[in-house]
Design a protein around this motif. Structure first.
Motif, short mmCIF file in Angstrom:
data_model
loop_
_atom_site.label_atom_id
_atom_site.label_comp_id
_atom_site.label_asym_id
_atom_site.label_seq_id
_atom_site.Cartn_x
_atom_site.Cartn_y
_atom_site.Cartn_z
N THR A 7 0.83 -1.21 0.00
CA THR A 7 0.00 0.00 0.00
C THR A 7 0.86 1.25 0.00
O THR A 7 0.59 2.22 -0.74
CB THR A 7 -0.93 0.01 1.23
OG1 THR A 7 -1.72 -1.19 1.24
CG2 THR A 7 -1.83 1.22 1.21
N SER A 8 1.91 1.25 0.82
CA SER A 8 2.81 2.39 0.89
C SER A 8 3.49 2.63 -0.45
O SER A 8 3.60 3.77 -0.92
CB SER A 8 3.85 2.17 1.98
OG SER A 8 4.81 3.21 1.99
N TYR A 9 3.94 1.55 -1.08
CA TYR A 9 4.61 1.65 -2.38
C TYR A 9 3.68 2.24 -3.43
O TYR A 9 4.04 3.16 -4.17
CB TYR A 9 5.10 0.26 -2.80
CG TYR A 9 5.62 0.21 -4.22
CD1 TYR A 9 6.93 0.59 -4.51
CD2 TYR A 9 4.80 -0.24 -5.26
CE1 TYR A 9 7.40 0.55 -5.82
CE2 TYR A 9 5.27 -0.28 -6.56
CZ TYR A 9 6.57 0.11 -6.84
OH TYR A 9 7.03 0.07 -8.12
N LEU A 10 2.46 1.71 -3.51
CA LEU A 10 1.51 2.18 -4.52
C LEU A 10 1.09 3.63 -4.27
O LEU A 10 0.90 4.40 -5.21
CB LEU A 10 0.27 1.27 -4.53
CG LEU A 10 0.52 -0.16 -5.01
CD1 LEU A 10 -0.76 -0.97 -4.93
CD2 LEU A 10 1.06 -0.17 -6.43
N TRP A 11 0.97 4.00 -2.99
CA TRP A 11 0.61 5.38 -2.67
C TRP A 11 1.70 6.35 -3.13
O TRP A 11 1.42 7.41 -3.69
CB TRP A 11 0.35 5.54 -1.18
CG TRP A 11 0.14 6.98 -0.77
CD1 TRP A 11 0.97 7.77 -0.03
CD2 TRP A 11 -0.98 7.81 -1.11
NE1 TRP A 11 0.45 9.02 0.13
CE2 TRP A 11 -0.75 9.08 -0.52
CE3 TRP A 11 -2.15 7.60 -1.83
CZ2 TRP A 11 -1.65 10.14 -0.66
CZ3 TRP A 11 -3.05 8.65 -1.97
CH2 TRP A 11 -2.79 9.89 -1.38
N LYS A 12 2.95 5.96 -2.91
CA LYS A 12 4.06 6.80 -3.36
C LYS A 12 4.06 6.95 -4.88
O LYS A 12 4.32 8.03 -5.41
CB LYS A 12 5.39 6.20 -2.88
CG LYS A 12 5.62 6.31 -1.38
CD LYS A 12 6.92 5.63 -0.98
CE LYS A 12 7.13 5.72 0.53
NZ LYS A 12 8.37 5.02 0.95
N ARG A 13 3.77 5.86 -5.59
CA ARG A 13 3.73 5.91 -7.06
C ARG A 13 2.58 6.82 -7.51
O ARG A 13 2.71 7.57 -8.46
CB ARG A 13 3.53 4.51 -7.64
CG ARG A 13 4.64 3.53 -7.32
CD ARG A 13 5.91 3.73 -8.13
NE ARG A 13 6.74 4.81 -7.68
CZ ARG A 13 7.50 4.79 -6.57
NH1 ARG A 13 7.50 3.73 -5.79
NH2 ARG A 13 8.24 5.81 -6.24
N PHE A 14 1.44 6.72 -6.79
CA PHE A 14 0.27 7.56 -7.13
C PHE A 14 0.61 9.03 -6.96
O PHE A 14 0.31 9.85 -7.83
CB PHE A 14 -0.90 7.17 -6.24
CG PHE A 14 -2.14 7.99 -6.47
CD1 PHE A 14 -3.02 7.66 -7.49
CD2 PHE A 14 -2.43 9.09 -5.67
CE1 PHE A 14 -4.16 8.41 -7.71
CE2 PHE A 14 -3.56 9.85 -5.88
CZ PHE A 14 -4.45 9.51 -6.91
N VAL A 15 1.26 9.37 -5.85
CA VAL A 15 1.62 10.76 -5.58
C VAL A 15 2.63 11.28 -6.59
O VAL A 15 2.55 12.42 -7.06
CB VAL A 15 2.17 10.91 -4.14
CG1 VAL A 15 2.73 12.31 -3.92
CG2 VAL A 15 1.08 10.61 -3.12
N ARG A 16 3.59 10.43 -6.97
CA ARG A 16 4.63 10.85 -7.91
C ARG A 16 4.12 10.97 -9.34
O ARG A 16 4.60 11.81 -10.11
CB ARG A 16 5.79 9.85 -7.89
CG ARG A 16 6.66 9.93 -6.65
CD ARG A 16 7.79 8.90 -6.72
NE ARG A 16 8.61 8.93 -5.52
CZ ARG A 16 9.63 9.76 -5.32
NH1 ARG A 16 9.95 10.63 -6.27
NH2 ARG A 16 10.32 9.71 -4.20
N VAL A 32 -0.85 12.61 -9.18
CA VAL A 32 -1.14 13.93 -8.61
C VAL A 32 -0.52 15.06 -9.44
O VAL A 32 -1.19 16.07 -9.70
CB VAL A 32 -0.68 14.01 -7.13
CG1 VAL A 32 -0.86 15.42 -6.58
CG2 VAL A 32 -1.45 13.00 -6.28
N GLN A 52 6.36 16.28 0.48
CA GLN A 52 5.27 15.98 -0.45
C GLN A 52 5.21 17.01 -1.57
O GLN A 52 4.98 16.66 -2.75
CB GLN A 52 3.94 15.93 0.29
CG GLN A 52 3.80 14.76 1.24
CD GLN A 52 3.95 13.41 0.54
OE1 GLN A 52 3.33 13.17 -0.50
NE2 GLN A 52 4.79 12.54 1.09
#
Length: 335
Positions: A63-72, A75, A328
Motif C-alpha cells: 500500500t505504501s509503495y503504490l501510494w508513493k507511485r500515485f503521488v509521484r 497527482v 510531499q
C-alpha cells in the motif's frame, strides 16, 4: 548517502527528448528511429526497481509503495490538467481546439484515458507500478520472461477484435498495453543479473530478426518498415528494436557515469514536469519547421520546470513548512 547515478539521468533525459520529438511530427525516418523512447523509460523503471532489490513483506508495504507511485505520477498530472484547462478556459483563442467545451474529454484525461492525448503514458507507468512488483515474484529469470513473452504474443494475436470496439478499447488500454510494456519493466529488473553472454545473445537475436523483418517488408512487400505501427499494444519488431537500443545504451552506460553536465542532470531528474509542460507548448507553438518546434518546446518546458521548482522552494522556506509537507510538495512539483 548513495551518490546519484548520473548515467540514469542522462539516459532518462534521452528518452524524454525523444518522446517530445515524436509529438512535433518529424520526418518518417526520424520518427521510426526514436521508437525506443517509451520502452526505455519503462526499462529504466524496472532497472531501478531491480537494483533496489525491493521486497514487500506485508500489505502495508504494498500500500505504501503504490501510494508513493500515485503521488509521484498521478497527482502532478491532475495538478497540470487543472492548470491546463484553466488556461484554456481563460484564453481559448490561443488554442485550435477549446477542450473545456467537451466535458467527456476532460473526464477522460483525468482518468488517464484518451482525453486530448499525451497522458496515456502516465497510465502505463501507473499500471506498471502495480503489475511490476507483483509479477517480479513470478517472473524471476530469463527463461520465465521468455515464456511470458511468447504467451503474450500468442494472446495478443488471437485476441485482436475479439470484443466489440468499446470493450476492446478498454481491454487494450488497461490490459494489452500494460502487459506489453511490462515486458520492458521485467527485462530492466533482471538485466543487471544477466551475464555478458546473455546480453550479447539477446542483442544479436533481436538484431538479426529485425534486419530480416525490415528486408522482407521493404524488398518483398514493397512497404515502409513502420516500427511504430506495432506499438499499440507493443509487439514483435517494436519490442525487438527497443531491446537493441537498450543493449547499446546500457553497454555505454558506465562511460556516462563520469559525465557531469548540469542541464543533462536537470532534464533526467525532472522528467515528469518537463513532459507535462511540453503538452501545453505543443498547443501554443507551431512554427513551420518541426525541429524549431522541438527545440523551443524543450527549452520552454525546461525553463518553466526550473522556475516552478524555485518557486516551490521559496514557498517552503517563506512559510517554514514542516518536513512532511515540504517533502510531499517537492515530490509533486519538483519531481
Amino acid at each position: 548517502m548513495i551518490e546519484r547515478d548520473r548515467s540514469i539521468d542522462i539516459i532518462r533525459g534521452l528518452g524524454l527528448i525523444c518522446i517530445i520529438l515524436a509529438h512535433v511530427n518529424p520526418p518518417f525516418f526520424i520518427f521510426q528511429v526514436r521508437n525506443f523512447d517509451v520502452p526505455l523509460m519503462v526499462f529504466i523503471s524496472g532497472f531501478l526497481f531491480g537494483d533496489k532489490n525491493q521486497e514487500f513483506k506485508s500489505i502495508a508495504d504494498i500500500t505504501s509503495y503504490l501510494w508513493k507511485r500515485f503521488v509521484r505520477l498521478v497527482v502532478p498530472v491532475w495538478a497540470f490538467l487543472t492548470l491546463f484547462y484553466s488556461i484554456q478556459y481563460c484564453f481559448p483563442y490561443l488554442f485550435k481546439v477549446d477542450y473545456t467545451q467537451y466535458p467527456h474529454i476532460i473526464l477522460s484525461s483525468y482518468m488517464l484515458m484518451d482525453g486530448f492525448g499525451y497522458v496515456w503514458i502516465i497510465r502505463i507507468f501507473l499500471m506498471i507500478a502495480i503489475l511490476g512488483p507483483l509479477c517480479s515474484n513470478f517472473i524471476k529469470n530469463k527463461w520465465q520472461l521468455l515464456l511470458y513473452y511468447v504467451i503474450y504474443e500468442i494472446v495478443i494475436h488471437y485476441s485482436k477484435n475479439l470484443f466489440e470496439p468499446t470493450v476492446q478499447r478498454y481491454i487494450d488500454q488497461f490490459g494489452s498495453y500494460s502487459l506489453g510494456f511490462l515486458l520492458f519493466f521485467m527485462l530492466g529488473a533482471q538485466y543487471k543479473d544477466y551475464t555478458s553472454k546473455t546480453k550479447i545473445t539477446l542483442f544479436m537475436t533481436c538484431m538479426v530478426i529485425t534486419i530480416l523483418g525490415m528486408a522482407y517488408t521493404i524488398f518483398y512487400l514493397d512497404k515502409p518498415f513502420d516500427i511504430g505501427a506495432l506499438k499499440y499494444p507493443p509487439r514483435s519488431f517494436y519490442i525487438y528494436y527497443a531491446i537493441i537500443i537498450f543493449s547499446i545504451i546500457f553497454w555505454i552506460k558506465p562511460r556516462l557515469r563520469n559525465i557531469n553536465i548540469t542541464i543533462l542532470n536537470f532534464i533526467g531528474s525532472s522528467t515528469i514536469w518537463i513532459y507535462l509542460w511540453h503538452i501545453l507548448f505543443i498547443f501554443l507553438i507551431n512554427f513551420k519547421h518541426w525541429y524549431l518546434n522541438w527545440i523551443i518546446i524543450i527549452i520552454f518546458s525546461m525553463v518553466l520546470t526550473y522556475l516552478q521548482q524555485r518557486i516551490v522552494s521559496k514557498v517552503i522556506t517563506y512559510f517554514q513548512l514542516s518536513d512532511t509537507i515540504s517533502k510531499q510538495l517537492r515530490i509533486i512539483f519538483c519531481s
